[in-house]
Design a protein around this motif. Structure first.
Motif, mmCIF file in Angstrom:
data_model
loop_
_atom_site.group_PDB
_atom_site.id
_atom_site.type_symbol
_atom_site.label_atom_id
_atom_site.label_comp_id
_atom_site.label_asym_id
_atom_site.label_seq_id
_atom_site.Cartn_x
_atom_site.Cartn_y
_atom_site.Cartn_z
ATOM 1 N N SER A 78 0.744 -1.594 0.048
ATOM 2 C CA SER A 78 -0.170 -0.100 0.003
ATOM 3 C C SER A 78 0.621 0.934 -0.201
ATOM 4 N N PHE A 79 0.659 2.275 1.195
ATOM 5 C CA PHE A 79 1.226 3.348 0.636
ATOM 6 C C PHE A 79 2.281 3.380 1.220
ATOM 7 N N LEU A 80 3.039 2.805 2.097
ATOM 8 C CA LEU A 80 4.252 2.655 3.033
ATOM 9 C C LEU A 80 5.556 2.395 1.219
ATOM 10 N N LYS A 86 1.056 10.682 -4.396
ATOM 11 C CA LYS A 86 0.094 9.076 -3.929
ATOM 12 C C LYS A 86 0.053 8.762 -2.855
ATOM 13 N N HIS A 87 0.862 9.191 -2.230
ATOM 14 C CA HIS A 87 1.371 8.663 -0.628
ATOM 15 C C HIS A 87 0.443 9.959 0.280
ATOM 16 N N THR A 88 0.378 10.690 -0.306
ATOM 17 C CA THR A 88 -0.435 12.307 0.148
ATOM 18 C C THR A 88 -2.185 12.226 0.289
ATOM 19 N N VAL A 141 -5.696 -7.740 17.830
ATOM 20 C CA VAL A 141 -5.924 -6.157 17.957
ATOM 21 C C VAL A 141 -6.011 -5.810 17.007
ATOM 22 N N ILE A 142 -5.342 -6.343 15.344
ATOM 23 C CA ILE A 142 -5.719 -5.704 14.099
ATOM 24 C C ILE A 142 -7.014 -6.124 13.921
ATOM 25 N N SER A 143 -7.052 -7.789 14.042
ATOM 26 C CA SER A 143 -8.355 -7.924 13.982
ATOM 27 C C SER A 143 -9.606 -7.173 14.394
ATOM 28 N N PHE A 227 -4.204 -5.395 4.306
ATOM 29 C CA PHE A 227 -2.344 -6.670 4.209
ATOM 30 C C PHE A 227 -1.050 -5.673 4.706
ATOM 31 N N LEU A 228 -1.591 -4.197 4.526
ATOM 32 C CA LEU A 228 -0.205 -3.796 5.326
ATOM 33 C C LEU A 228 -0.362 -3.507 6.441
ATOM 34 N N MET A 229 -1.380 -3.678 7.159
ATOM 35 C CA MET A 229 -1.024 -3.563 9.009
ATOM 36 C C MET A 229 -0.987 -5.079 9.145
ATOM 37 N N VAL A 230 -1.004 -5.960 8.134
ATOM 38 C CA VAL A 230 -0.445 -7.294 8.631
ATOM 39 C C VAL A 230 0.703 -7.342 8.943
ATOM 40 N N SER A 278 12.844 -3.124 16.701
ATOM 41 C CA SER A 278 11.812 -4.409 16.495
ATOM 42 C C SER A 278 12.233 -4.535 14.487
ATOM 43 N N SER A 279 12.103 -3.105 13.535
ATOM 44 C CA SER A 279 11.898 -2.939 12.566
ATOM 45 C C SER A 279 13.743 -2.041 12.614
ATOM 46 N N GLN A 280 14.838 -2.758 12.092
ATOM 47 C CA GLN A 280 16.207 -2.422 12.494
ATOM 48 C C GLN A 280 16.462 -1.350 11.100
ATOM 49 N N GLY A 338 8.897 11.959 8.999
ATOM 50 C CA GLY A 338 8.625 12.275 7.652
ATOM 51 C C GLY A 338 7.108 11.878 7.535
ATOM 52 N N ARG A 339 7.484 12.056 6.370
ATOM 53 C CA ARG A 339 5.705 11.127 5.531
ATOM 54 C C ARG A 339 5.504 10.312 5.919
ATOM 55 N N HIS A 340 6.639 9.154 6.199
ATOM 56 C CA HIS A 340 5.560 7.682 6.585
ATOM 57 C C HIS A 340 5.911 7.617 8.048
HETATM 58 C C1 HEM Z 1 6.480 -1.544 17.797
HETATM 59 C C2 HEM Z 1 5.742 -1.324 16.666
HETATM 60 C C3 HEM Z 1 6.640 -0.913 15.212
HETATM 61 C C4 HEM Z 1 7.276 -0.277 15.041
HETATM 62 C C5 HEM Z 1 8.809 -0.192 15.498
HETATM 63 C C6 HEM Z 1 6.737 0.188 13.538
HETATM 64 C C7 HEM Z 1 7.879 0.434 13.092
HETATM 65 C C8 HEM Z 1 6.851 1.793 11.834
HETATM 66 C C9 HEM Z 1 8.516 1.842 10.827
HETATM 67 C C10 HEM Z 1 9.904 2.472 11.075
HETATM 68 C C11 HEM Z 1 7.692 2.783 9.493
HETATM 69 C C12 HEM Z 1 7.835 3.238 8.750
HETATM 70 C C13 HEM Z 1 8.626 3.001 7.505
HETATM 71 C C14 HEM Z 1 8.714 3.856 6.293
HETATM 72 O O1 HEM Z 1 9.340 4.927 6.188
HETATM 73 O O2 HEM Z 1 9.333 3.632 5.225
HETATM 74 C C15 HEM Z 1 6.128 2.392 9.574
HETATM 75 C C16 HEM Z 1 5.555 2.185 9.337
HETATM 76 C C17 HEM Z 1 3.806 2.036 8.963
HETATM 77 N N1 HEM Z 1 4.077 1.117 10.740
HETATM 78 FE FE1 HEM Z 1 4.431 1.184 12.123
HETATM 79 N N2 HEM Z 1 5.033 -0.349 13.443
HETATM 80 C C18 HEM Z 1 4.653 -0.258 14.729
HETATM 81 C C19 HEM Z 1 3.512 -1.241 14.735
HETATM 82 C C20 HEM Z 1 2.285 -0.779 13.725
HETATM 83 C C21 HEM Z 1 1.401 -1.069 14.463
HETATM 84 C C22 HEM Z 1 0.615 -1.745 15.342
HETATM 85 C C23 HEM Z 1 0.423 -0.964 13.049
HETATM 86 C C24 HEM Z 1 -0.934 -0.482 13.152
HETATM 87 C C25 HEM Z 1 -1.866 -2.044 13.316
HETATM 88 C C26 HEM Z 1 1.734 -0.185 12.402
HETATM 89 C C27 HEM Z 1 1.206 0.437 11.161
HETATM 90 C C28 HEM Z 1 2.452 0.979 10.191
HETATM 91 C C29 HEM Z 1 1.689 2.055 9.116
HETATM 92 C C30 HEM Z 1 -0.100 1.078 8.268
HETATM 93 C C31 HEM Z 1 2.846 1.787 8.212
HETATM 94 C C32 HEM Z 1 3.006 2.838 6.884
HETATM 95 C C33 HEM Z 1 2.847 4.713 6.977
HETATM 96 C C34 HEM Z 1 3.607 5.098 6.175
HETATM 97 O O3 HEM Z 1 3.639 4.851 5.129
HETATM 98 O O4 HEM Z 1 2.805 6.276 5.416
HETATM 99 N N3 HEM Z 1 3.160 0.079 12.629
HETATM 100 N N4 HEM Z 1 6.344 1.600 11.098
#
Ligand code: HEM
Length: 394
Positions: A78-80, A86-88, A141-143, A227-230, A278-280, A338-340
């Motif tokens: 998705s928008f990730l 488009k992201h906006t 929780v997501i479900s 799907f992105l949420m998963v 978690s996300s290294q 930033g934006r993401h």
């Molecule tokens: C400890 C838990 C989490 C960490 C470490 C984390 C980390 C991140 C990071 C680093 C990004 C930015 C990715 C990028 O810049 O390319 C991101 C984006 C995102 N995360 Fe999380 N996340 C966590 C939990 C969650 C949860 C619980 C959800 C939703 C249920 C979620 C939904 C999203 C979504 C939708 C994006 C995309 C945002 C965008 O592209 O504008 N995340 N996450």
């Protein structure tokens, strides 16, 4: 010898931090020819790159896994995997459904799920924190949030687990993962059709209803977001919960603070997010030539932002290698920038606050069986596949 970094390296999964320190000092712009990527490891560079989407594009996705990388990444991510504008557009529409109020409303449901899994996990005095708790809560929780009926949640969780599961030594989406992804996408397609016909008080119905200046999300876009949420919100939160327990156990004088005072749970969460996130690393594509540390990186090249390293940069964090719940963690980049910036950051923090607060209310201490702990071998997620723990009930 020059530092050599590969996210596929098992030694890196075991402990990446000494290598990150060398990269920051000796090769702040690192090049890996074999795997064809550049990497930034200093806090200043990583934080700046997150904000500069015009130079560091998300259009090929953000994961090095070959089948997740490329111009079609947005179909599943998705928008990730989109840049402005488009992201906006997508993020603005989704944010209308994913409001802080909606997240806050989740609290009761999260508390209920937490209580039922915790009662079970603590009942025998010993359990696997990942299998019996941390691996269950985030997906449920997501479900709950998106309106998956209770009866389907265990199956949805099973599919989601297969989607993100990687055997040791496998660094692309395996066939079982592909198949589970298709089944899950099919399930979400039916869910979206059902919510269109009979809207409920859930995020999916809210997303289908959202409208800005006549613009709406299509069914396909809603499915890609579910799907992105998963992918984004499930495994990351599971890993946070287990990393908190592990590092708490390794630093008894620190974990004593939330164990004695549940008001300190937030500090436990934030310092865990900083110390071992978690996300290294997150990938980007260089969209235009850019000069970094005296080298020109050409448009089209792949750049990794080493989030785990940025969080340990002593240029920003005093005694960065120490796990200290009293420190100022406001500069952490664990949720990007930033934006993401992570859309689920509030939800992840809320889940962790409820889970760990309920835990410290029930236990006076705990002991991790380090010999039985097993790390996941993933190229971008850091944490445990198994964490056996002995509980000392209150
Ligand atoms: C400890 C838990 C989490 C960490 C470490 C984390 C980390 C991140 C990071 C680093 C990004 C930015 C990715 C990028 O810049 O390319 C991101 C984006 C995102 N995360 Fe999380 N996340 C966590 C939990 C969650 C949860 C619980 C959800 C939703 C249920 C979620 C939904 C999203 C979504 C939708 C994006 C995309 C945002 C965008 O592209 O504008 N995340 N996450």
């Amino acid at each position: 010898m020059d530092p050599s970094y590969s996210p596929y390296d098992y030694a890196v999964h075991e402990d990446p931090y000494p290598l990150y320190a060398r990269l920051r000092d000796e090769a702040p712009l690192y090049r890996n020819d074999e795997l064809d990527f550049w990497a930034l490891s200093r806090h200043e560079d990583v934080a700046k790159a997150f904000r500069d989407f015009a130079t560091f594009s998300s259009s090929n996705g953000v994961s090095l896994e070959p089948s997740a990388w490329g111009p079609y990444a947005h179909r599943t991510m998705s928008f990730l995997a989109l840049d402005p504008p488009k992201h906006t557009r997508m993020r603005a529409l989704v944010s209308k459904g994913f409001t802080p109020r909606r997240v806050e409303l989740m609290a009761d449901g999260i508390r209920e799920l937490t209580a039922s899994y915790l009662d079970e996990a603590l009942s025998g005095g010993e359990s696997d924190w990942v299998t019996d708790f941390a691996g269950l809560l985030p997906m449920d929780v997501i479900s709950q949030m998106i309106g998956v009926p209770k009866a389907d949640r265990a199956e949805v969780r099973r599919l989601a687990d297969i989607v993100v599961h990687r055997e040791e030594g496998v660094f692309d989406v395996p066939p079982a993962g592909m198949e589970a992804a298709l089944t899950l996408a099919g399930y979400y397609q039916d869910l979206v059709a059902e919510k269109r016909a009979r809207p409920g008080d859930d995020l999916t119905s809210a997303l289908l209803d959202v409208e800005t200046d006549g613009d709406r999300l299509t069914d396909k876009e809603v499915i890609a977001f579910l799907f992105l949420m998963v992918v984004a919100g499930n495994e990351t939160t599971t890993k946070l919960l287990a990393n908190a327990l592990y590092w708490g156990f390794r630093h008894p004088e620190q974990v004593r603070k939330p164990l004695d005072d549940p008001g300190r749970v937030d500090d436990w969460i934030e310092e865990t997010l900083r110390y071992d996130t978690s996300s290294q690393m997150i990938g980007r594509t260089v969209a235009k030539d850019v000069e970094l540390h005296g080298t020109t990186v050409k448009a089209g090249e792949r750049m990794l932002l080493l989030v785990g390293s940025a969080n340990r940069d002593p240029r920003v964090f005093d005694r960065a290698g120490e796990y200290d719940l009293d420190r100022d963690t406001s500069q952490l980049v664990s949720f990007g920038g930033g934006r993401h910036f992570c859309l689920g950051a509030n939800l992840a923090r809320l889940e962790a606050r409820i889970a760990l607060t309920e835990l410290v209310r029930r236990v006076r201490g705990f002991e991790v069986d380090e010999a039985g702990a097993r790390r996941v071998h993933s190229i971008n997620v850091r944490g445990f596949a198994s964490l056996p723990v002995r509980w000392e009930a209150r």
